[in-house]
Scaffold this motif. Structure first.
Motif, PDB file in Angstrom:
ATOM      1  N   GLU A  74      44.074  29.426  27.411  1.00  0.00           N
ATOM      2  CA  GLU A  74      43.328  29.774  28.734  1.00  0.00           C
ATOM      3  C   GLU A  74      44.089  28.936  29.727  1.00  0.00           C
ATOM      4  N   LEU A  75      44.459  27.867  29.624  1.00  0.00           N
ATOM      5  CA  LEU A  75      45.271  27.049  30.601  1.00  0.00           C
ATOM      6  C   LEU A  75      46.259  28.098  31.109  1.00  0.00           C
ATOM      7  N   LEU A  76      47.300  28.307  30.294  1.00  0.00           N
ATOM      8  CA  LEU A  76      48.330  29.197  30.632  1.00  0.00           C
ATOM      9  C   LEU A  76      47.995  30.493  31.449  1.00  0.00           C
ATOM     10  N   VAL A  77      46.808  31.018  30.769  1.00  0.00           N
ATOM     11  CA  VAL A  77      46.441  32.566  31.527  1.00  0.00           C
ATOM     12  C   VAL A  77      45.848  32.169  32.995  1.00  0.00           C
ATOM     13  N   THR A  78      45.077  31.029  32.974  1.00  0.00           N
ATOM     14  CA  THR A  78      44.217  30.990  34.184  1.00  0.00           C
ATOM     15  C   THR A  78      45.487  30.606  35.271  1.00  0.00           C
ATOM     16  N   ARG A  79      46.324  30.079  34.894  1.00  0.00           N
ATOM     17  CA  ARG A  79      47.332  29.824  35.850  1.00  0.00           C
ATOM     18  C   ARG A  79      48.155  30.954  36.339  1.00  0.00           C
ATOM     19  N   GLY A  80      48.396  31.875  35.277  1.00  0.00           N
ATOM     20  CA  GLY A  80      49.078  33.134  35.533  1.00  0.00           C
ATOM     21  C   GLY A  80      48.245  33.834  36.169  1.00  0.00           C
ATOM     22  N   ALA A  81      47.176  34.105  35.961  1.00  0.00           N
ATOM     23  CA  ALA A  81      46.181  35.067  36.475  1.00  0.00           C
ATOM     24  C   ALA A  81      46.134  34.619  37.981  1.00  0.00           C
ATOM     25  N   LEU A  82      45.817  33.509  38.248  1.00  0.00           N
ATOM     26  CA  LEU A  82      45.654  33.037  39.749  1.00  0.00           C
ATOM     27  C   LEU A  82      46.939  33.193  40.703  1.00  0.00           C
ATOM     28  N   THR A  83      48.048  32.657  39.886  1.00  0.00           N
ATOM     29  CA  THR A  83      49.282  33.144  40.510  1.00  0.00           C
ATOM     30  C   THR A  83      49.581  34.584  40.734  1.00  0.00           C
ATOM     31  N   THR A  84      49.202  35.376  39.810  1.00  0.00           N
ATOM     32  CA  THR A  84      49.501  36.897  40.165  1.00  0.00           C
ATOM     33  C   THR A  84      48.382  37.307  41.147  1.00  0.00           C
ATOM     34  N   PHE A  85      47.300  36.832  41.215  1.00  0.00           N
ATOM     35  CA  PHE A  85      46.155  36.983  42.086  1.00  0.00           C
ATOM     36  C   PHE A  85      46.746  36.524  43.546  1.00  0.00           C
ATOM     37  N   SER A  86      47.263  35.319  43.572  1.00  0.00           N
ATOM     38  CA  SER A  86      47.620  34.810  44.807  1.00  0.00           C
ATOM     39  C   SER A  86      48.765  35.463  45.425  1.00  0.00           C
ATOM     40  N   ILE A  87      49.888  35.734  44.599  1.00  0.00           N
ATOM     41  CA  ILE A  87      50.762  36.557  45.351  1.00  0.00           C
ATOM     42  C   ILE A  87      50.660  37.847  45.768  1.00  0.00           C
ATOM     43  N   ALA A  88      49.687  38.907  44.855  1.00  0.00           N
ATOM     44  CA  ALA A  88      49.466  39.979  45.093  1.00  0.00           C
ATOM     45  C   ALA A  88      48.618  39.926  46.543  1.00  0.00           C
ATOM     46  N   ASN A  89      47.617  39.019  46.468  1.00  0.00           N
ATOM     47  CA  ASN A  89      46.989  38.741  47.867  1.00  0.00           C
ATOM     48  C   ASN A  89      47.917  38.501  49.065  1.00  0.00           C
ATOM     49  N   ASP A  90      48.922  37.770  49.071  1.00  0.00           N
ATOM     50  CA  ASP A  90      49.897  37.589  50.167  1.00  0.00           C
ATOM     51  C   ASP A  90      50.479  38.915  50.584  1.00  0.00           C
ATOM     52  N   VAL A  91      50.909  39.616  49.307  1.00  0.00           N
ATOM     53  CA  VAL A  91      51.641  40.880  49.668  1.00  0.00           C
ATOM     54  C   VAL A  91      50.549  41.859  50.702  1.00  0.00           C
ATOM     55  N   ALA A  92      49.389  41.915  50.203  1.00  0.00           N
ATOM     56  CA  ALA A  92      48.524  42.723  50.798  1.00  0.00           C
ATOM     57  C   ALA A  92      48.190  42.182  52.193  1.00  0.00           C
ATOM     58  N   LYS A  93      48.134  41.000  52.313  1.00  0.00           N
ATOM     59  CA  LYS A  93      47.797  40.421  53.926  1.00  0.00           C
ATOM     60  C   LYS A  93      48.896  40.919  54.601  1.00  0.00           C
ATOM     61  N   TYR A  94      50.057  40.750  54.087  1.00  0.00           N
ATOM     62  CA  TYR A  94      51.375  41.224  54.912  1.00  0.00           C
ATOM     63  C   TYR A  94      51.087  42.492  55.500  1.00  0.00           C
ATOM     64  N   PHE A  95      50.677  43.482  54.623  1.00  0.00           N
ATOM     65  CA  PHE A  95      50.479  44.827  55.279  1.00  0.00           C
ATOM     66  C   PHE A  95      49.199  45.006  56.140  1.00  0.00           C
ATOM     67  N   ALA A  96      48.448  44.205  55.738  1.00  0.00           N
ATOM     68  CA  ALA A  96      47.047  44.122  56.444  1.00  0.00           C
ATOM     69  C   ALA A  96      47.061  43.763  57.966  1.00  0.00           C
ATOM     70  N   ILE A  97      48.046  42.537  58.100  1.00  0.00           N
ATOM     71  CA  ILE A  97      47.959  42.042  59.417  1.00  0.00           C
ATOM     72  C   ILE A  97      49.150  42.558  60.158  1.00  0.00           C
ATOM     73  N   LEU A  98      50.309  42.818  59.791  1.00  0.00           N
ATOM     74  CA  LEU A  98      51.505  43.097  60.644  1.00  0.00           C
ATOM     75  C   LEU A  98      51.298  44.195  61.739  1.00  0.00           C
ATOM     76  N   PRO A  99      50.610  45.162  60.937  1.00  0.00           N
ATOM     77  CA  PRO A  99      50.463  46.439  61.795  1.00  0.00           C
ATOM     78  C   PRO A  99      49.508  46.087  63.001  1.00  0.00           C
ATOM     79  N   ALA A 100      48.605  45.180  62.888  1.00  0.00           N
ATOM     80  CA  ALA A 100      47.634  44.881  63.893  1.00  0.00           C
ATOM     81  C   ALA A 100      48.309  43.935  64.823  1.00  0.00           C
ATOM     82  N   LEU A 101      49.016  43.106  64.528  1.00  0.00           N
ATOM     83  CA  LEU A 101      49.981  42.294  65.476  1.00  0.00           C
ATOM     84  C   LEU A 101      50.795  42.855  66.202  1.00  0.00           C
ATOM     85  N   PHE A 102      51.472  43.870  65.587  1.00  0.00           N
ATOM     86  CA  PHE A 102      52.673  44.543  66.439  1.00  0.00           C
ATOM     87  C   PHE A 102      52.082  45.819  66.862  1.00  0.00           C
TER      88      PHE A 102
END
Ligand SMILES: Nc1ncnc2c1ncn2[C@@H]1O[C@H](COP(=O)(O)OP(=O)(O)OP(=O)(O)O)[C@@H](O)[C@H]1O
Ligand SMILES: [K+]
Ligand SMILES: [Mg+2]
Length: 685
Positions: free
Chosen positions: A570-598
């Motif tokens: 559970e420890l390993l999976v929770t950490r892995g799952a939230l890391t995956t979520f976090s990084i996927a999140n950041d990628v998505a935010k990149y595409f969400a915000i940049l067009p608006a900014l520019f």
């Protein structure tokens, strides 16, 4: 001698109520602010970066910038502070659950005194905290045992409720595999002479307190590796954000500093950076609640990846009070002769087996006994698998069938068929046959009986579903081993194993690239426990085993390894799952915000502006708000852990990538859009 009773304190193991979290959030809230101290925050580099940006943005609020209205800049600064506070809050909540337990454990050990043996053999009352390794103390009924130790004299019932929460008393006695006692447990009968085995700060209780007080815990190698990854990502995004300005300048545009700072924070892995520590602490907390003490987080993580589980038979798979239940004389040997031989061979044997033989013979075949002083004891060892005495020039021995046959220079084929059949019958019933001899003459066989702990079979089946193979390693003969193995449902057996053979088996598995767990209780298990990746000692075993292992099960239940594996996974999976979520999140935010900014600088980017956020400043503020809130949303998951079903690792990975990877990409689009609409409706941007 004036010997006041030591202070008697009862510490109840606090039952963790379901509402624990709601009762804990107030102190955690306070702690969230205390943890803003950069010296504390440096343990989490990503959050330290966020705090620096929060400070920077707060300063920028006082430097008017016509591109960003001050009240928007102030909101960004505020949400950056919230981001750090939410992460701190998560950690404080995780710590808070263990703190109550630590406090009650500490309270129980305060003011305890001990009766220490002085060099001239008298006893002196001293504070328990002044006890050192190798001190000898006397404990009497009703008193608390002042420290971890080994019983060197006496037999008594001990109530270990303060440590284990289990109120049924257990028997502790010198010699054999039931000799270890734990500090802060209470003697309920008789008296014991105990040799202290832990210096202050190193006892089971101290370890337990350190474990539940998450703050002092060491990062595991996995956590350090993940930290390095997060720092790397932070640096990359720092570079990305810094290079954005030249792009803007190139098109004669300008990106306000506040936006760039905010953009940095939305892009760096704040979700996992903020929750990493809470995940680890919560995992250890689950372990403590299981009554398992781990000496390192690393052992728990290793448990999550274990392939093979080795278990000692006696005392681990079986209850371990192997007791004499019958004796059979060899053909031509009288019952009296056998009884005498077996009794003499056991008179100086202080193992539980030896004592049970003496007890059995005294009640069924009473006879005159030589006094102990005239006997030359030959104690049992796991190497020789024999024990006995030399008395008046005669050699009395008893031991494992193969060892004793070797001792008298016979082969199995030389045995009288009736005796041989008797031995097999004992072994096939799961009992342990001990041959007895006097001066090289075989007298007969002793039947030692033991009982398999209930529920073992089902738990091993569950381990099998998790892909973990169970191997029973025992010093006992192959027939007994096979009988117990069949009853317990293990996958493999190693019989007639010496400590070296146990060790070699573990090394062999490890050389094949498998992580090995070992459960044991005896001094002869210690080398194997130390060599295993996960070594779990039974608390009621020997001190040697408890010291060599990197985990101790206070309930002495080997099947608990299943739960430990579960927690590790559970420890390993929770950490892995939230890391995956976090990084996927950041990628998505990149595409969400940049067009608006520019959008205003490069109108061509308008086609990418799928989210149609109301304005660049709304885009950036919405992203910051989302970034902070997602930490709060994920706190329960971080504390509870991702549930792990008994499925293969590959299936688990696939499922988690789907949920947390895909979810991580989609959720920010929806979340940021919703926040953007709300902020716009409230005229906050
Ligand atoms: N007191 C004793 N005297 C003589 N022989 C003994 C005694 N106790 C055990 N034996 C014999 O020695 C063998 C090894 O005992 P030991 O306690 O070392 O086993 P082990 O390696 O711990 O395995 P397990 O605990 O799974 O049985 C036993 O199977 C038994 O045949
Ligand atoms: K982020
Ligand atoms: Mg053993």
């Amino acid at each position: 001698m004036n010997m006041p009773a030591t202070k008697a304190v009862v510490v109840k193991t606090p039952e963790q109520p379901k509402t624990a979290i709601s009762a804990l959030w107030r102190p955690a809230l306070v702690q969230a602010f205390v943890k803003l101290d950069p010296r504390q925050l440096q343990r989490s580099p990503v959050m330290l970066v966020v705090e620096l940006t929060a400070i920077f943005t707060t300063v920028l609020c006082f430097i008017p910038d016509h591109a960003v209205p001050t009240f928007v800049a102030a909101q960004i600064a505020l949400w950056l502070w919230f981001t750090v506070l939410f992460a701190n809050f998560a950690e404080a909540l995780a710590e808070g659950r263990g703190k109550a337990r630590a406090d009650s454990l500490k309270a129980g050990s305060e003011g305890l005194s001990a009766r220490r043996k002085t060099t001239n053999g008298t006893f002196q009352v001293v504070p328990a905290t002044s006890l050192r390794k190798d001190d000898v103390v006397r404990v009497e009924a009703g008193e608390m045992i002042p420290g971890d130790g080994e019983v060197i004299e006496g037999i008594a019932a001990v109530n270990e409720a303060a440590i284990t929460g289990e109120s049924a008393p257990v028997i502790r006695e010198s010699g054999g595999d039931r000799s270890a006692v734990t500090g802060n447990t209470r003697l309920v009968s008789d008296w014991l002479l105990v040799r202290i085995t832990a210096n202050p700060g190193e006892s089971t209780l101290d370890r337990m307190i350190a474990l539940v007080e998450g703050a002092k815990r060491q990062k595991t190698p996995n956590e350090v590796a993940l930290d390095i990854l997060l720092i790397g990502l932070t640096l990359i995004f720092l570079l990305v954000v810094v290079t954005l300005q030249p792009f803007a300048h190139f098109a004669n545009g300008n990106l306000p500093l506040v936006f760039l700072v905010a953009l940095l924070v939305t892009l760096i892995p704040t979700t996992i950076g903020g929750l990493l520590s809470a995940i680890g602490i919560a995992g250890m907390d689950r372990l403590v609640r299981l009554n398992v003490i781990a000496k390192s987080g690393r052992a728990v993580e290793a448990a999550g990846d274990v392939h093979v589980l080795l278990l000692d038979k006696t005392g681990t798979i079986t209850f371990g009070n192997r007791r004499c239940s019958a004796v059979y004389a060899a053909p031509g040997v009288s019952a009296k002769e056998l009884a005498e031989g077996a009794l003499f061979a056991s008179l100086a044997d202080d193992t539980a087996e030896g004592k049970s033989i003496v007890e059995y013979l005294r009640s069924l075949h009473p006879q005159p006994e030589p006094s102990p002083e005239v006997l030359t004891a030959v104690p049992f060892s796991a190497e020789t698998r024999l024990s006995g005495v030399d008395y008046q020039g005669r050699v009395y021995r008893k031991g494992a069938v193969d060892s004793l046959l070797a001792f008298v220079g016979l082969n199995r084929a030389d045995l009288a068929p009736t005796l041989s059949r008797e031995i097999d019958k004992i072994a096939q019933s799961g009992g342990t046959p001990l041959l007895v001899c006097a001066d090289g003459k075989l007298l007969g066989v002793i039947h030692l009986k033991d009982v398999v702990k209930p529920g073992i079979r089902e738990r091993f089946a569950e381990l099998r579903k998790l892909g973990i193979r169970t191997v029973m390693v025992t010093g006992d003969n192959p027939l007994t081993a096979a009988a117990i193995a069949a009853e317990a449902g293990v996958d493999d057996v190693l019989a007639e194993a010496t400590p070296e053979k146990k060790l070699a088996r573990i090394r062999h598995e490890q050389n094949d690239g498998r992580l090995v767990a070992m459960c044991g209780d005896g001094a002869n298990d210690a080398p194997a426990l130390a060599q295993a990746d996960v070594g779990m000692a039974m608390n009621d075993g020997t001190q040697a085993a408890r010291e060599a292992a990197n985990m101790v099960d206070l309930d002495s239940d080997p099947t608990k390894l299943l739960d430990v594996v579960q927690i590790g996974k559970e420890l390993l999976v929770t950490r892995g799952a939230l890391t995956t979520f976090s990084i996927a999140n950041d990628v998505a935010k990149y595409f969400a915000i940049l067009p608006a900014l520019f959008a205003s600088i490069y109108p061509q980017l308008g086609v990418l502006n799928v989210m149609h956020l109301s304005s660049p400043q709304s885009a950036i503020l919405s992203a910051i708000v989302f970034n902070a809130l997602i930490i709060v949303v994920l706190i329960p998951l971080a504390l509870r852990g991702v549930r792990v079903q008994a499925v293969s690792a590959a299936a688990l990975l696939r499922r988690n990538l789907l949920i947390y990877g895909l979810g991580g990409i989609l959720v920010p689009f929806v979340g940021i859009k919703a926040i953007d609409m709300l902020l716009t409706a409230l005229h906050l941007v």
